[in-house]
Write an enzyme that holds these catalytic residues in place. Sequence first.
Site, PDB file in Angstrom:
ATOM      1  N   HIS A   1      -1.074  -2.829  -7.073  1.00  0.00           N
ATOM      2  CA  HIS A   1      -1.859  -2.470  -5.906  1.00  0.00           C
ATOM      3  C   HIS A   1      -3.340  -2.464  -6.094  1.00  0.00           C
ATOM      4  O   HIS A   1      -3.946  -1.716  -7.025  1.00  0.00           O
ATOM      5  CB  HIS A   1      -1.414  -0.982  -5.518  1.00  0.00           C
ATOM      6  CG  HIS A   1      -1.948  -0.464  -4.334  1.00  0.00           C
ATOM      7  ND1 HIS A   1      -2.327   0.859  -4.011  1.00  0.00           N
ATOM      8  CD2 HIS A   1      -2.447  -1.223  -3.151  1.00  0.00           C
ATOM      9  CE1 HIS A   1      -2.796   0.647  -2.666  1.00  0.00           C
ATOM     10  NE2 HIS A   1      -2.903  -0.210  -2.202  1.00  0.00           N
TER      11      HIS A   1
ATOM     12  N   SER B   1       0.675  -1.187   0.088  1.00  0.00           N
ATOM     13  CA  SER B   1       0.021  -0.007  -0.011  1.00  0.00           C
ATOM     14  C   SER B   1       1.032   1.345  -0.015  1.00  0.00           C
ATOM     15  O   SER B   1       0.421   2.374  -0.356  1.00  0.00           O
ATOM     16  CB  SER B   1      -0.833   0.051   1.291  1.00  0.00           C
ATOM     17  OG  SER B   1      -1.421  -0.956   1.422  1.00  0.00           O
TER      18      SER B   1
ATOM     19  N   ASN C   1      -3.588   6.131  -1.947  1.00  0.00           N
ATOM     20  CA  ASN C   1      -3.252   6.437  -0.633  1.00  0.00           C
ATOM     21  C   ASN C   1      -2.620   7.681  -0.346  1.00  0.00           C
ATOM     22  O   ASN C   1      -2.827   7.891   1.021  1.00  0.00           O
ATOM     23  CB  ASN C   1      -2.463   5.185  -0.230  1.00  0.00           C
ATOM     24  CG  ASN C   1      -3.118   3.952   0.020  1.00  0.00           C
ATOM     25  OD1 ASN C   1      -4.559   3.913   0.489  1.00  0.00           O
ATOM     26  ND2 ASN C   1      -2.705   2.814   0.041  1.00  0.00           N
TER      27      ASN C   1
ATOM     28  N   GLU D   1      -3.461  -0.236  -9.240  1.00  0.00           N
ATOM     29  CA  GLU D   1      -2.381   0.703  -9.682  1.00  0.00           C
ATOM     30  C   GLU D   1      -1.314   0.033 -10.058  1.00  0.00           C
ATOM     31  O   GLU D   1      -0.878  -1.124  -9.286  1.00  0.00           O
ATOM     32  CB  GLU D   1      -2.010   1.597  -8.456  1.00  0.00           C
ATOM     33  CG  GLU D   1      -3.285   2.798  -8.151  1.00  0.00           C
ATOM     34  CD  GLU D   1      -2.647   3.384  -6.783  1.00  0.00           C
ATOM     35  OE1 GLU D   1      -2.803   4.749  -6.774  1.00  0.00           O
ATOM     36  OE2 GLU D   1      -2.331   2.901  -5.704  1.00  0.00           O
TER      37      GLU D   1
HETATM   38  N1  3HC Z   1     -16.245  -9.348  -1.673  1.00  0.00           N
HETATM   39  C1  3HC Z   1     -16.904  -9.563  -2.795  1.00  0.00           C
HETATM   40  N2  3HC Z   1     -18.127  -8.768  -2.913  1.00  0.00           N
HETATM   41  C2  3HC Z   1     -18.172  -7.893  -2.131  1.00  0.00           C
HETATM   42  C3  3HC Z   1     -17.784  -7.426  -0.884  1.00  0.00           C
HETATM   43  C4  3HC Z   1     -16.558  -8.316  -0.699  1.00  0.00           C
HETATM   44  N3  3HC Z   1     -15.941  -8.243   0.431  1.00  0.00           N
HETATM   45  N4  3HC Z   1     -18.167  -6.498  -0.265  1.00  0.00           N
HETATM   46  C5  3HC Z   1     -19.157  -6.274  -1.157  1.00  0.00           C
HETATM   47  N5  3HC Z   1     -19.264  -6.842  -2.347  1.00  0.00           N
HETATM   48  C6  3HC Z   1     -20.388  -6.622  -3.421  1.00  0.00           C
HETATM   49  C7  3HC Z   1     -21.597  -7.130  -2.861  1.00  0.00           C
HETATM   50  O1  3HC Z   1     -21.704  -8.619  -3.124  1.00  0.00           O
HETATM   51  C8  3HC Z   1     -22.713  -6.412  -3.889  1.00  0.00           C
HETATM   52  O2  3HC Z   1     -22.684  -6.978  -5.084  1.00  0.00           O
HETATM   53  P1  3HC Z   1     -23.876  -6.886  -6.044  1.00  0.00           P
HETATM   54  O3  3HC Z   1     -24.028  -5.504  -6.195  1.00  0.00           O
HETATM   55  O4  3HC Z   1     -23.596  -7.612  -7.030  1.00  0.00           O
HETATM   56  O5  3HC Z   1     -25.041  -7.261  -5.103  1.00  0.00           O
HETATM   57  C9  3HC Z   1     -21.512  -5.130  -4.034  1.00  0.00           C
HETATM   58  O6  3HC Z   1     -20.506  -5.372  -3.554  1.00  0.00           O
HETATM   59  C10 3HC Z   1     -22.155  -4.003  -3.015  1.00  0.00           C
HETATM   60  O7  3HC Z   1     -22.375  -4.311  -1.805  1.00  0.00           O
HETATM   61  P2  3HC Z   1     -23.274  -4.290  -0.730  1.00  0.00           P
HETATM   62  O8  3HC Z   1     -24.594  -3.925  -1.095  1.00  0.00           O
HETATM   63  O9  3HC Z   1     -23.346  -5.291   0.568  1.00  0.00           O
HETATM   64  O10 3HC Z   1     -22.877  -3.011   0.152  1.00  0.00           O
HETATM   65  P3  3HC Z   1     -22.322  -1.513  -0.550  1.00  0.00           P
HETATM   66  O11 3HC Z   1     -23.413  -1.051  -1.535  1.00  0.00           O
HETATM   67  O12 3HC Z   1     -22.225  -0.549   0.761  1.00  0.00           O
HETATM   68  O13 3HC Z   1     -20.829  -1.658  -0.960  1.00  0.00           O
HETATM   69  C11 3HC Z   1     -18.725  -1.410  -0.680  1.00  0.00           C
HETATM   70  C12 3HC Z   1     -19.895  -2.130  -0.274  1.00  0.00           C
HETATM   71  C13 3HC Z   1     -18.361  -1.978  -1.957  1.00  0.00           C
HETATM   72  C14 3HC Z   1     -17.486  -1.876   0.035  1.00  0.00           C
HETATM   73  C15 3HC Z   1     -18.802   0.101  -0.626  1.00  0.00           C
HETATM   74  O14 3HC Z   1     -19.080   0.551   0.459  1.00  0.00           O
HETATM   75  C16 3HC Z   1     -17.423   0.839  -1.170  1.00  0.00           C
HETATM   76  O15 3HC Z   1     -17.083   1.009  -2.288  1.00  0.00           O
HETATM   77  N6  3HC Z   1     -16.713   1.327  -0.074  1.00  0.00           N
HETATM   78  C17 3HC Z   1     -15.699   2.165  -0.252  1.00  0.00           C
HETATM   79  C18 3HC Z   1     -14.542   1.091  -0.386  1.00  0.00           C
HETATM   80  C19 3HC Z   1     -13.118   1.800  -0.645  1.00  0.00           C
HETATM   81  O16 3HC Z   1     -12.983   2.990  -0.471  1.00  0.00           O
HETATM   82  N7  3HC Z   1     -12.062   0.953  -0.835  1.00  0.00           N
HETATM   83  C20 3HC Z   1     -10.823   1.274  -0.980  1.00  0.00           C
HETATM   84  C21 3HC Z   1     -10.005   1.384   0.451  1.00  0.00           C
HETATM   85  S1  3HC Z   1      -8.397   1.772   0.267  1.00  0.00           S
HETATM   86  C22 3HC Z   1      -7.546   0.447  -0.103  1.00  0.00           C
HETATM   87  O17 3HC Z   1      -7.905  -0.545  -0.220  1.00  0.00           O
HETATM   88  C23 3HC Z   1      -5.957   0.678  -0.318  1.00  0.00           C
HETATM   89  C24 3HC Z   1      -5.416  -0.178   0.651  1.00  0.00           C
HETATM   90  O18 3HC Z   1      -3.963   0.141  -0.013  1.00  0.00           O
HETATM   91  C25 3HC Z   1      -5.593   0.512   1.787  1.00  0.00           C
END
Ligand code: 3HC
Length: 295
Positions: free
Chosen positions: A142, A121, A192, A154
Amino acid sequence: MPQQIKQVGVLGAGLMGHGIAQVAAQAGYEVVLREVDDATLQKGIGKIEKQLARAVEKGKSSQEDADAVRGRIAGTTDYKDLAGCDLVIEAITESLPLKLEMWKELDAIVKPEAVFATNTSSLAVIDQAAATSRPGQFVGLHYFNPAQVMKLVEVVRALTTTEEAFETALQFARSEGKLAIPTKDKAGFIVNRLLVPYMLDAMRAYEEGVGSVAEIDEAMKAGAGHPMGPLTLADFVGLDTLGSICDVLFDEFRERRFARPPTLRKMLAAGWYGRKSGTGFYDYSGEEPRENPAF
Ligand code: 3HC
């Protein structure tokens, strides 16, 4: 010319590793998923099976396709099973000494023409590349959490990365249906660098009494159209991971915006790592998360 990839090794079946393995298997690759012990491995594979079952329930995948994806993932605790991989992606703990130790072992086992990739990350890719005998065939890939859902990868070019290895990584990410964005090997890359100070600033806003934990989150969701508020997101990323990332960024840039706010430091001292530990800015022990009463 990019290299042909058939078999992909994934190191670590945790929050990121299990998702990276699932995405590769869904794209048709044979995957070898390695963990340190069987219990941790089975936990990661269990998460993949759960996601695949959910996709079948929702009618997004046939049972046959889900079985085929699962059938392409072989779990192991032995590095030797990665010997024939064409690409190896590491998604272990964000610790340079641990990553270097792991690459040292793998470098001697995996075929010399294979490309190595780190899902770091924040660490500079060159520090891992230079520790292997194949610094030219080393890139950053990434992914974002959840890897199964987030569109971006990335693709990081280290100083030593050859054009061929970089193209191989770009093509690989695209073949998984991802949006592959090339970035320079600068700590934090694009996302990030911007997202981490944002989450840390939300903690400072809380410390200054601008709003409660839930108010800050709800405000950013409703006011900026974000899918999650910044403190929910910090819990989701993992507060321990976030702590490691901001330490690396602070060491690299020496800027206050990357420094751990006291709240984060104290939460980590309390063993609150966010969603994965059950406690963070929210308490995850019930049906629905609720604001941690300590705040
Ligand atoms: N694995 C697989 N599929 C998943 C999942 C998981 N862990 N979590 C959610 N999903 C799927 C669901 O099955 C659903 O699929 P569908 O549309 O086909 O039914 C879809 O994603 C939407 O999920 P939910 O309806 O349960 O919930 P949300 O609409 O609230 O979405 C989320 C969940 C996609 C996690 C959304 O809240 C989101 O985009 N959050 C922001 C995430 C983000 O910013 N991530 C980046 C973090 S930073 C990072 O990773 C970098 C690292 O270096 C730190």
